[in-house]
Design a protein around this motif. Structure first.
Motif, PDB file in Angstrom:
ATOM      1  N   UNK A  34       0.857  -1.184   0.000  1.00 18.69           N
ATOM      2  CA  UNK A  34       0.000   0.000   0.000  1.00 18.69           C
ATOM      3  C   UNK A  34       0.892   1.232   0.000  1.00 18.69           C
ATOM      4  N   UNK A  35       0.476   2.252  -0.721  1.00 19.33           N
ATOM      5  CA  UNK A  35       1.239   3.504  -0.747  1.00 19.33           C
ATOM      6  C   UNK A  35       0.941   4.325   0.507  1.00 19.33           C
ATOM      7  N   UNK A  36       1.719   5.347   0.708  1.00 16.95           N
ATOM      8  CA  UNK A  36       1.372   6.341   1.712  1.00 16.95           C
ATOM      9  C   UNK A  36       0.139   7.081   1.194  1.00 16.95           C
ATOM     10  N   UNK A  37      -0.638   7.738   2.047  1.00 17.32           N
ATOM     11  CA  UNK A  37      -1.877   8.390   1.586  1.00 17.32           C
ATOM     12  C   UNK A  37      -1.634   9.749   0.921  1.00 17.32           C
ATOM     13  N   UNK A  38      -0.907   9.739  -0.166  1.00 18.79           N
ATOM     14  CA  UNK A  38      -0.637  10.986  -0.884  1.00 18.79           C
ATOM     15  C   UNK A  38      -0.835  10.827  -2.396  1.00 18.79           C
ATOM     16  N   UNK A  39      -1.699   9.871  -2.752  1.00 20.90           N
ATOM     17  CA  UNK A  39      -1.941   9.584  -4.163  1.00 20.90           C
ATOM     18  C   UNK A  39      -3.439   9.542  -4.437  1.00 20.90           C
ATOM     19  N   UNK A  40      -3.771   9.477  -5.698  1.00 22.12           N
ATOM     20  CA  UNK A  40      -5.132   9.208  -6.157  1.00 22.12           C
ATOM     21  C   UNK A  40      -5.006   8.096  -7.183  1.00 22.12           C
ATOM     22  N   UNK A  41      -6.027   7.257  -7.269  1.00 25.20           N
ATOM     23  CA  UNK A  41      -6.091   6.221  -8.289  1.00 25.20           C
ATOM     24  C   UNK A  41      -7.233   6.600  -9.211  1.00 25.20           C
ATOM     25  N   UNK A  42      -6.954   6.704 -10.506  1.00 29.47           N
ATOM     26  CA  UNK A  42      -7.992   7.074 -11.470  1.00 29.47           C
ATOM     27  C   UNK A  42      -8.235   5.922 -12.434  1.00 29.47           C
ATOM     28  N   UNK A  43      -9.457   5.868 -12.927  1.00 26.92           N
ATOM     29  CA  UNK A  43      -9.889   4.823 -13.844  1.00 26.92           C
ATOM     30  C   UNK A  43      -9.808   5.373 -15.266  1.00 26.92           C
ATOM     31  N   UNK A  44      -8.937   4.766 -16.078  1.00 25.25           N
ATOM     32  CA  UNK A  44      -8.798   5.179 -17.475  1.00 25.25           C
ATOM     33  C   UNK A  44      -9.622   4.294 -18.404  1.00 25.25           C
ATOM     34  N   UNK A  50      -1.954   5.979 -11.318  1.00 28.13           N
ATOM     35  CA  UNK A  50      -1.612   6.540 -10.023  1.00 28.13           C
ATOM     36  C   UNK A  50      -1.251   7.999 -10.252  1.00 28.13           C
ATOM     37  N   UNK A  51      -1.814   8.884  -9.433  1.00 29.23           N
ATOM     38  CA  UNK A  51      -1.571  10.320  -9.560  1.00 29.23           C
ATOM     39  C   UNK A  51      -1.063  10.832  -8.224  1.00 29.23           C
ATOM     40  N   UNK A  52       0.061  11.518  -8.258  1.00 26.96           N
ATOM     41  CA  UNK A  52       0.609  12.085  -7.025  1.00 26.96           C
ATOM     42  C   UNK A  52      -0.151  13.361  -6.683  1.00 26.96           C
ATOM     43  N   UNK A  83       2.710   7.459 -19.193  1.00 27.19           N
ATOM     44  CA  UNK A  83       2.996   7.256 -17.770  1.00 27.19           C
ATOM     45  C   UNK A  83       4.462   7.599 -17.531  1.00 27.19           C
ATOM     46  N   UNK A  84       4.740   8.116 -16.369  1.00 27.74           N
ATOM     47  CA  UNK A  84       6.121   8.424 -15.979  1.00 27.74           C
ATOM     48  C   UNK A  84       6.479   7.500 -14.821  1.00 27.74           C
ATOM     49  N   UNK A  85       7.498   6.657 -15.038  1.00 25.69           N
ATOM     50  CA  UNK A  85       7.921   5.761 -13.959  1.00 25.69           C
ATOM     51  C   UNK A  85       8.806   6.541 -13.001  1.00 25.69           C
ATOM     52  N   UNK A  86       8.448   6.490 -11.728  1.00 25.48           N
ATOM     53  CA  UNK A  86       9.188   7.239 -10.716  1.00 25.48           C
ATOM     54  C   UNK A  86       9.133   6.495  -9.382  1.00 25.48           C
ATOM     55  N   UNK A  87       9.976   6.896  -8.467  1.00 28.10           N
ATOM     56  CA  UNK A  87      10.009   6.282  -7.141  1.00 28.10           C
ATOM     57  C   UNK A  87       8.849   6.810  -6.303  1.00 28.10           C
ATOM     58  N   UNK A  88       8.200   5.902  -5.574  1.00 25.78           N
ATOM     59  CA  UNK A  88       7.121   6.275  -4.654  1.00 25.78           C
ATOM     60  C   UNK A  88       7.434   5.684  -3.284  1.00 25.78           C
ATOM     61  N   UNK A  89       6.767   6.196  -2.268  1.00 30.81           N
ATOM     62  CA  UNK A  89       6.940   5.710  -0.897  1.00 30.81           C
ATOM     63  C   UNK A  89       5.763   4.807  -0.542  1.00 30.81           C
ATOM     64  N   UNK A  90       6.078   3.645   0.019  1.00 29.38           N
ATOM     65  CA  UNK A  90       5.050   2.717   0.472  1.00 29.38           C
ATOM     66  C   UNK A  90       4.761   2.952   1.949  1.00 29.38           C
ATOM     67  N   UNK A  91       3.615   2.503   2.392  1.00 35.49           N
ATOM     68  CA  UNK A  91       3.174   2.727   3.779  1.00 35.49           C
ATOM     69  C   UNK A  91       4.138   2.146   4.803  1.00 35.49           C
ATOM     70  N   UNK A  92       4.826   1.062   4.450  1.00 33.00           N
ATOM     71  CA  UNK A  92       5.767   0.430   5.389  1.00 33.00           C
ATOM     72  C   UNK A  92       7.159   1.054   5.356  1.00 33.00           C
ATOM     73  N   UNK A  93       7.312   2.153   4.605  1.00 30.58           N
ATOM     74  CA  UNK A  93       8.587   2.865   4.555  1.00 30.58           C
ATOM     75  C   UNK A  93       9.480   2.496   3.382  1.00 30.58           C
TER      76      UNK A  93
END
Length: 147
Positions: A34-44, A50-52, A83-93
């Motif tokens: 699970x990601x940290x709560x700083x994203x949105x998930x949109x239906x294409x 995933x949207x930051x 899409x742009x591949x980038x590093x994200x933070x997960x809830x577990x760090x």
């Protein structure tokens, strides 16, 4: 995870049981994440994005991929144009790579409020259908008094 593998977070039709999971055939599953709560998930439509900049913790799966498998997936997902591949933070760090869409590209797209691709509209196992929401029910009664 070996030093030559890259951790990739997937959240849509690339997950196990979904129609494009075969793109991860050579990948090694690292389990649910699970990601940290700083994203949105949109239906294409056929896929999600995933949207930051949102306020949702998005549920997905984590995979370890070889650089060659990730390069093929980059082409498939349209990195870096669509899409742009980038590093994200997960809830577990932990940190992982993920495919993101810009806020501008996601404008007008329906948000998956739960942050779980499998719970989107009409999906098997969905906890709530859009057609049964209080607002939709109210609108149907307002414009069809026989209901």
């Amino acid at each position: 995870m070996t030093t030559s593998e890259i951790a990739l977070f997937v959240y849509d039709n690339l997950m196990k049981g979904e129609d494009q999971h075969e793109w991860l055939a050579s990948a090694r599953s690292l389990g649910e994440a699970t990601t940290t709560p700083q994203y949105a998930l949109v239906d294409l439509g056929t896929s999600g994005a995933l949207v930051q900049g949102g306020f949702v913790a998005v549920t997905g799966e984590l995979y370890a991929l070889s650089p060659a498998a990730l390069a093929a997936l980059d082409v498939h997902r349209g990195h870096p144009i669509l899409h742009r591949r980038t590093a994200i933070r997960l809830a577990d760090g932990r940190e992982a790579q993920a495919y993101l869409l810009s806020m501008e590209q996601a404008a007008g797209c329906r948000r998956v409020r739960e942050g779980d691709w499998r719970k989107r509209r009409g999906a098997p196992g969905a906890t709530r259908s859009r057609d049964n929401s209080p607002l939709v029910s109210w609108a149907k009664r307002r414009f069809d008094p026989s209901r």
